[in-house]
Design a protein around this motif. Structure first.
Motif, PDB file in Angstrom:
ATOM      1  N   ARG A  54       0.839  -1.213   0.000  1.00  0.00           N
ATOM      2  CA  ARG A  54       0.000   0.000   0.000  1.00  0.00           C
ATOM      3  C   ARG A  54       0.872   1.261   0.000  1.00  0.00           C
ATOM      4  O   ARG A  54       0.570   2.242  -0.683  1.00  0.00           O
ATOM      5  CB  ARG A  54      -0.961  -0.021   1.198  1.00  0.00           C
ATOM      6  N   GLU A  55       1.976   1.227   0.736  1.00  0.00           N
ATOM      7  CA  GLU A  55       2.897   2.379   0.726  1.00  0.00           C
ATOM      8  C   GLU A  55       3.471   2.603  -0.672  1.00  0.00           C
ATOM      9  O   GLU A  55       3.660   3.733  -1.110  1.00  0.00           O
ATOM     10  CB  GLU A  55       4.041   2.155   1.720  1.00  0.00           C
ATOM     11  N   SER A  56       3.782   1.488  -1.355  1.00  0.00           N
ATOM     12  CA  SER A  56       4.331   1.612  -2.712  1.00  0.00           C
ATOM     13  C   SER A  56       3.323   2.261  -3.645  1.00  0.00           C
ATOM     14  O   SER A  56       3.698   3.027  -4.537  1.00  0.00           O
ATOM     15  CB  SER A  56       4.714   0.244  -3.276  1.00  0.00           C
ATOM     16  N   ARG A  57       2.037   1.945  -3.445  1.00  0.00           N
ATOM     17  CA  ARG A  57       1.027   2.560  -4.322  1.00  0.00           C
ATOM     18  C   ARG A  57       0.911   4.068  -4.049  1.00  0.00           C
ATOM     19  O   ARG A  57       0.738   4.865  -4.968  1.00  0.00           O
ATOM     20  CB  ARG A  57      -0.329   1.852  -4.132  1.00  0.00           C
ATOM     21  N   ASP A  77       5.157   1.863 -17.919  1.00  0.00           N
ATOM     22  CA  ASP A  77       5.094   1.190 -16.615  1.00  0.00           C
ATOM     23  C   ASP A  77       5.442  -0.277 -16.828  1.00  0.00           C
ATOM     24  O   ASP A  77       4.633  -1.050 -17.370  1.00  0.00           O
ATOM     25  CB  ASP A  77       3.692   1.360 -16.030  1.00  0.00           C
ATOM     26  N   LEU A  78       6.631  -0.657 -16.400  1.00  0.00           N
ATOM     27  CA  LEU A  78       7.175  -1.993 -16.680  1.00  0.00           C
ATOM     28  C   LEU A  78       6.900  -2.935 -15.504  1.00  0.00           C
ATOM     29  O   LEU A  78       7.304  -2.659 -14.377  1.00  0.00           O
ATOM     30  CB  LEU A  78       8.675  -1.884 -16.936  1.00  0.00           C
ATOM     31  N   GLY A  79       6.223  -4.059 -15.787  1.00  0.00           N
ATOM     32  CA  GLY A  79       5.804  -4.952 -14.701  1.00  0.00           C
ATOM     33  C   GLY A  79       4.693  -4.286 -13.917  1.00  0.00           C
ATOM     34  O   GLY A  79       4.729  -4.196 -12.697  1.00  0.00           O
ATOM     35  N   SER A  80       3.694  -3.834 -14.659  1.00  0.00           N
ATOM     36  CA  SER A  80       2.678  -2.939 -14.086  1.00  0.00           C
ATOM     37  C   SER A  80       1.680  -3.626 -13.175  1.00  0.00           C
ATOM     38  O   SER A  80       1.058  -2.982 -12.337  1.00  0.00           O
ATOM     39  CB  SER A  80       1.903  -2.272 -15.223  1.00  0.00           C
ATOM     40  N   GLY A  81       1.498  -4.939 -13.347  1.00  0.00           N
ATOM     41  CA  GLY A  81       0.343  -5.554 -12.717  1.00  0.00           C
ATOM     42  C   GLY A  81      -0.926  -5.043 -13.393  1.00  0.00           C
ATOM     43  O   GLY A  81      -0.876  -4.515 -14.511  1.00  0.00           O
ATOM     44  N   ILE A  82      -2.058  -5.199 -12.701  1.00  0.00           N
ATOM     45  CA  ILE A  82      -3.346  -4.762 -13.276  1.00  0.00           C
ATOM     46  C   ILE A  82      -3.559  -3.295 -12.892  1.00  0.00           C
ATOM     47  O   ILE A  82      -3.540  -2.954 -11.711  1.00  0.00           O
ATOM     48  CB  ILE A  82      -4.491  -5.643 -12.743  1.00  0.00           C
ATOM     49  N   PRO A  83      -3.743  -2.428 -13.900  1.00  0.00           N
ATOM     50  CA  PRO A  83      -3.747  -0.982 -13.607  1.00  0.00           C
ATOM     51  C   PRO A  83      -5.060  -0.471 -13.020  1.00  0.00           C
ATOM     52  O   PRO A  83      -5.863   0.177 -13.693  1.00  0.00           O
ATOM     53  CB  PRO A  83      -3.445  -0.349 -14.964  1.00  0.00           C
ATOM     54  N   THR A  84      -5.259  -0.779 -11.741  1.00  0.00           N
ATOM     55  CA  THR A  84      -6.427  -0.253 -11.032  1.00  0.00           C
ATOM     56  C   THR A  84      -5.939   0.389  -9.742  1.00  0.00           C
ATOM     57  O   THR A  84      -4.746   0.416  -9.457  1.00  0.00           O
ATOM     58  CB  THR A  84      -7.401  -1.385 -10.663  1.00  0.00           C
ATOM     59  N   GLN A  85      -6.865   0.869  -8.961  1.00  0.00           N
ATOM     60  CA  GLN A  85      -6.571   1.364  -7.605  1.00  0.00           C
ATOM     61  C   GLN A  85      -5.512   2.457  -7.589  1.00  0.00           C
ATOM     62  O   GLN A  85      -4.510   2.351  -6.902  1.00  0.00           O
ATOM     63  CB  GLN A  85      -6.161   0.193  -6.688  1.00  0.00           C
ATOM     64  N   GLY A  86      -5.728   3.481  -8.406  1.00  0.00           N
ATOM     65  CA  GLY A  86      -4.806   4.627  -8.396  1.00  0.00           C
ATOM     66  C   GLY A  86      -3.537   4.356  -9.170  1.00  0.00           C
ATOM     67  O   GLY A  86      -2.447   4.763  -8.752  1.00  0.00           O
ATOM     68  N   HIS A  87      -3.670   3.671 -10.306  1.00  0.00           N
ATOM     69  CA  HIS A  87      -2.483   3.363 -11.098  1.00  0.00           C
ATOM     70  C   HIS A  87      -2.090   4.588 -11.946  1.00  0.00           C
ATOM     71  O   HIS A  87      -2.708   5.655 -11.838  1.00  0.00           O
ATOM     72  CB  HIS A  87      -2.734   2.116 -11.944  1.00  0.00           C
ATOM     73  N   VAL A  88      -1.044   4.403 -12.771  1.00  0.00           N
ATOM     74  CA  VAL A  88      -0.390   5.548 -13.408  1.00  0.00           C
ATOM     75  C   VAL A  88      -1.358   6.417 -14.227  1.00  0.00           C
ATOM     76  O   VAL A  88      -1.374   7.649 -14.089  1.00  0.00           O
ATOM     77  CB  VAL A  88       0.766   5.070 -14.311  1.00  0.00           C
TER      78      VAL A  88
END
Ligand SMILES: C[S@@+](CC[C@H](N)C(=O)[O-])C[C@H]1O[C@@H](n2cnc3c(N)ncnc32)[C@H](O)[C@@H]1O
Length: 267
Positions: A54-57, A77-88
């Motif tokens: 959570r801190e990383s986000r 965004d490299l190794g982005s995971g799924i771009p939700t929850q306040g992503h780039v």
């Protein structure tokens, strides 16, 4: 330190995925019961890990806001995971809807979920690709359509390089992206550092549940190599809560957080 297990991108359909585990801790909706169970197993063995995610986000948001403030309008965004929850793209396009974002992940299920999440969002795309092959990533149709490489790019590796082993030569991978982008571009990195609590947690996980996620933890000193040739933005490589913190950060001993962040500018 490398610990054995599922290489990212090679999950079986019934295997949990670390991106979905993160989504679980970020209270998103892109995870299964199996992912939640795996997340609970990790949290049982290393209870501080969900907090660190959570801190990383929060850090990601601060970093993207900083970059947009510096005039960056393109993000890789490299190794982005799924771009939700306040992503780039959510952060960047809230400030300037003209921002363009390319997400890259080599986990096929993450890539298909991610592509569905961003479908129809102008200026945003998701490609399934291995970040260890920078030329292929930058030569995708999506990258060519989204990016003007004569203008600055914010290259982000948030909790990604720990999935590359030393033999993958992660510093060379980072350098290849740096070499491909223009002066005024930035590279932002968040990396779990070597620390006894996490290593104990991974050991406990392997005794209780089997092989833990395969990660390579790296000391702060090793992270310096990733910024070779770049000018580090203040405060340099710092524990995540201390990287350009906001006033309301409640952490009492932030210097003890063993996840480090840094942002380097290509001169
Ligand atoms: C911890 S997760 C997601 C982190 C994400 N950046 C965030 O901030 O939430 C790390 C991601 O890196 C991806 N990954 C690991 N190795 C990779 C590689 N060689 N190429 C592309 N993606 C990779 C994994 O599939 C996973 O989704």
């Amino acid at each position: 330190m490398a610990l054995p297990v599922h290489p990212a991108g090679q999950h079986e359909a019934d295997q949990p995925s670390i991106a979905r585990v993160n989504d679980c801790w970020l209270e998103g909706s892109h995870h299964s019961d199996l992912d939640r169970e795996y997340a609970n197993h990790i949290a049982l063995c290393a209870p501080h890990v969900p907090y660190l995610v959570r801190e990383s986000r929060q850090l990601l948001r601060r970093m993207v806001e900083f970059l947009v403030g510096q005039g960056v309008r393109q993000f890789l965004d490299l190794g982005s995971g799924i771009p939700t929850q306040g992503h780039v793209h959510e952060v960047a396009q809230q400030i300037d809807p003209a921002c363009r974002v390319l997400y890259v992940d080599n986990d096929p299920r993450v890539a298909s979920d991610g592509a569905a999440v961003v479908a129809g969002t102008p200026g945003v795309a998701f490609v399934g690709a291995d970040i260890r092959r920078p030329k292929e990533v930058l030569d995708t149709q999506e990258a060519r359509e989204l990016f003007d490489l004569s203008r600055p790019v914010g290259v982000l590796l948030i909790e990604t390089l720990l999935y590359l082993r030393d033999e993958d030569d992660p510093a060379a991978v980072v350098k290849a992206y740096v070499d491909s982008v223009s002066s005024g571009s930035y590279v932002g990195i968040v990396h779990f550092s070597q620390n006894a609590e996490l290593e104990e947690g991974l050991g406990l996980f392997s005794r209780m549940f089997g092989a833990p996620p395969l990660v390579t933890l790296r000391d702060r000193e090793l992270l310096v190599d990733f910024f070779t040739g770049l000018e580090l933005v203040e405060p340099g490589i710092a524990p995540v809560p201390l990287w350009r913190p906001e006033d309301d950060n409640p952490v009492r001993n932030p210097e003890t957080v063993q996840v480090h962040a840094g942002l380097g500018r290509k001169p």
